[in-house]
Design an enzyme around this catalytic site. Structure first.
Site, PDB file in Angstrom:
ATOM      1  N   ARG A  28       0.992  -1.040   0.071  1.00  0.00           N
ATOM      2  CA  ARG A  28      -0.127   0.112  -0.012  1.00  0.00           C
ATOM      3  C   ARG A  28       0.981   1.164  -0.163  1.00  0.00           C
ATOM      4  O   ARG A  28       1.837   1.099   0.903  1.00  0.00           O
ATOM      5  CB  ARG A  28      -1.016  -0.187   1.167  1.00  0.00           C
ATOM      6  CG  ARG A  28      -2.118  -0.820   1.155  1.00  0.00           C
ATOM      7  CD  ARG A  28      -3.058  -0.462   0.086  1.00  0.00           C
ATOM      8  NE  ARG A  28      -4.322  -1.277   0.213  1.00  0.00           N
ATOM      9  CZ  ARG A  28      -4.422  -2.629  -0.395  1.00  0.00           C
ATOM     10  NH1 ARG A  28      -3.451  -2.825  -1.444  1.00  0.00           N
ATOM     11  NH2 ARG A  28      -5.472  -3.116  -0.489  1.00  0.00           N
TER      12      ARG A  28
ATOM     13  N   GLU B 229      -3.845   7.157  -4.760  1.00  0.00           N
ATOM     14  CA  GLU B 229      -4.454   6.180  -6.013  1.00  0.00           C
ATOM     15  C   GLU B 229      -5.748   7.056  -6.292  1.00  0.00           C
ATOM     16  O   GLU B 229      -6.547   7.018  -5.384  1.00  0.00           O
ATOM     17  CB  GLU B 229      -4.487   4.884  -5.631  1.00  0.00           C
ATOM     18  CG  GLU B 229      -3.258   4.238  -5.600  1.00  0.00           C
ATOM     19  CD  GLU B 229      -3.073   2.813  -5.260  1.00  0.00           C
ATOM     20  OE1 GLU B 229      -4.193   2.308  -5.689  1.00  0.00           O
ATOM     21  OE2 GLU B 229      -2.179   2.246  -5.008  1.00  0.00           O
TER      22      GLU B 229
ATOM     23  N   HIS C 138      -1.377  -0.533  -9.545  1.00  0.00           N
ATOM     24  CA  HIS C 138      -1.811  -1.460  -8.626  1.00  0.00           C
ATOM     25  C   HIS C 138      -2.338  -2.655  -9.311  1.00  0.00           C
ATOM     26  O   HIS C 138      -3.569  -3.080  -9.439  1.00  0.00           O
ATOM     27  CB  HIS C 138      -2.980  -0.599  -7.919  1.00  0.00           C
ATOM     28  CG  HIS C 138      -3.384  -1.460  -6.785  1.00  0.00           C
ATOM     29  ND1 HIS C 138      -3.631  -0.754  -5.664  1.00  0.00           N
ATOM     30  CD2 HIS C 138      -3.117  -2.709  -6.315  1.00  0.00           C
ATOM     31  CE1 HIS C 138      -3.976  -1.631  -4.593  1.00  0.00           C
ATOM     32  NE2 HIS C 138      -3.639  -2.632  -5.136  1.00  0.00           N
TER      33      HIS C 138
HETATM   34  C1  8YV Z   1      -6.636  -6.062  -5.095  1.00  0.00           C
HETATM   35  C2  8YV Z   1      -5.038  -5.602  -3.374  1.00  0.00           C
HETATM   36  O1  8YV Z   1      -6.679  -6.124  -6.501  1.00  0.00           O
HETATM   37  O2  8YV Z   1      -5.969  -7.342  -2.260  1.00  0.00           O
HETATM   38  C3  8YV Z   1      -5.527  -6.353  -2.322  1.00  0.00           C
HETATM   39  O3  8YV Z   1      -5.197  -5.877  -0.915  1.00  0.00           O
HETATM   40  O4  8YV Z   1      -4.051  -4.832  -2.817  1.00  0.00           O
HETATM   41  C4  8YV Z   1      -5.480  -5.825  -4.662  1.00  0.00           C
HETATM   42  O5  8YV Z   1      -4.220  -6.867  -5.227  1.00  0.00           O
HETATM   43  C5  8YV Z   1      -7.417  -5.044  -4.549  1.00  0.00           C
HETATM   44  O6  8YV Z   1      -7.384  -4.823  -3.187  1.00  0.00           O
HETATM   45  C6  8YV Z   1      -8.952  -5.298  -4.868  1.00  0.00           C
HETATM   46  O7  8YV Z   1      -9.873  -4.829  -3.931  1.00  0.00           O
END
Ligand code: 8YV
Length: 327
Positions: A242, A271, A289
């Site tokens: 993140r 983002e 992402h």
């Molecule tokens: C997802 C991600 O695509 O799962 C997670 O925490 O960061 C990503 O890979 C995204 O969060 C989907 O909501």
């Protein structure tokens, strides 16, 4: 909860997942995939038995304060839950689930890709070809840094961190890690990994840093301006977790001044906004992402969401319950 609960899905999901959701639930899909506004989210939490949000929806205290009495489950599509106010959800007796495990290998692959791409200047080389300015091979052009034999410091040795370590070991990187808790000795031994209780001490000794911890109040700006300054000038930073874990402005300033060798970023602090100064730097690789963006991964995530909803609707505890204490 009724046997066919009203399930509001905030974004477009893979077709087979949406089809199955329509079969099982009173599913309200978002065919256009446009992210919901805060007022649309308020409408959703008023009407739904189950909300299926993604990382792009901020389910904060203000939204949850408007939730209708029917809302009993937030079955998030994704592993990270930093977009959901877990405390407010608990106070309102709303269960929260996520989709752990199924995106581990994909995210680790993308992390490894960045670990390779930045020091070996992969994207710069590709841009050179496309620019039409490549004048041919030369002994001293496009020199990067060797991967083999370098030290990789993994911040967060959970599922994804361990999967990165397994890959990195195969590329001849020495594995170091910082984690809230030391991992099991068998895992440490199989990875030949060195544990650093002190993040500060680890940072000052690594060649590459990979951020693989979740974003929580405790990890916000974990790589602060002060900590980034502990890194060696030749070090690289890779983040597929993140954006909020790194002080993005401080990182950008250091990259601009060549106080760091480079960065590979799949995630950003605000983002989809990206610091425009990063866009000007050749020493960074920027991705939108996409760590878990495989057809298989996104389908598996959707299946997990369905299992969580179905189990809950059938009156049982869903398998992927998220407890505040876990984060
Ligand atoms: C997802 C991600 O695509 O799962 C997670 O925490 O960061 C990503 O890979 C995204 O969060 C989907 O909501």
């Amino acid at each position: 909860m009724p046997p066919r609960p009203i399930v509001i899905v905030t974004r477009k999901l893979p077709d087979p997942i949406e089809t199955r959701m329509m079969e099982l639930f009173d599913a309200r899909l978002n065919l256009s995939d446009a992210p919901m506004t805060q007022s649309q989210l308020v409408e959703a939490v008023k009407d739904a038995d189950v909300l299926v949000p993604t990382v792009t929806d901020r389910i904060d205290a203000a939204i949850l304060s408007q939730a209708g009495p029917r809302l009993k489950l937030i079955a998030s599509f994704g592993t990270g839950v930093d977009h959901i106010d877990l405390k407010s959800a608990r106070q309102r007796a709303i269960t929260v689930t996520n989709t752990p495990g199924v995106l581990t290998e994909d995210t680790a692959d993308m992390t490894m890709a960045l670990i390779l791409a930045v020091p070996r200047r992969l994207i710069e080389g590709e841009r050179l070809i496309r620019s039409g300015n490549w004048s041919g091979w030369s002994p001293t052009s496009m020199l990067g840094q060797r991967i083999w034999g370098k030290r990789l410091g993994i911040i967060g040795m959970g599922r994804i961190g361990s999967a990165v370590a397994r890959r990195a070991k195969g590329f001849g990187l020495a594995i170091h890690y910082h984690n809230r808790r030391r991992v099991q000795s068998e895992l440490e031994a199989s990875l030949e990994a060195t544990y650093w209780e002190s993040l500060d001490q680890m940072l000052s000794r690594m060649d590459i840093i990979s951020v693989n911890c979740p974003h929580t109040p405790a990890t916000y700006h974990l790589l602060s301006a002060r900590r980034l300054k502990l890194l060696q000038r030749h070090a690289y930073v890779v983040n597929t977790s993140r954006g909020e874990v790194i002080d993005e402005n401080a990182l950008t300033r250091m990259l601009e001044k060549n106080e760091l060798a480079g960065a590979g970023l799949d995630v950003f602090e605000h983002e989809p906004a990206v610091n425009p100064k990063l866009l000007k730097l050749d020493s960074v690789v920027l991705l939108p992402h996409m760590g878990s963006a495989t057809i298989e991964g996104r389908t598996d995530m959707g299946e997990k969401v369905i299992v969580n909803i179905k189990t809950f609707a059938d009156g049982h505890k869903p398998p992927d319950r998220v407890l505040e204490a876990m984060f």
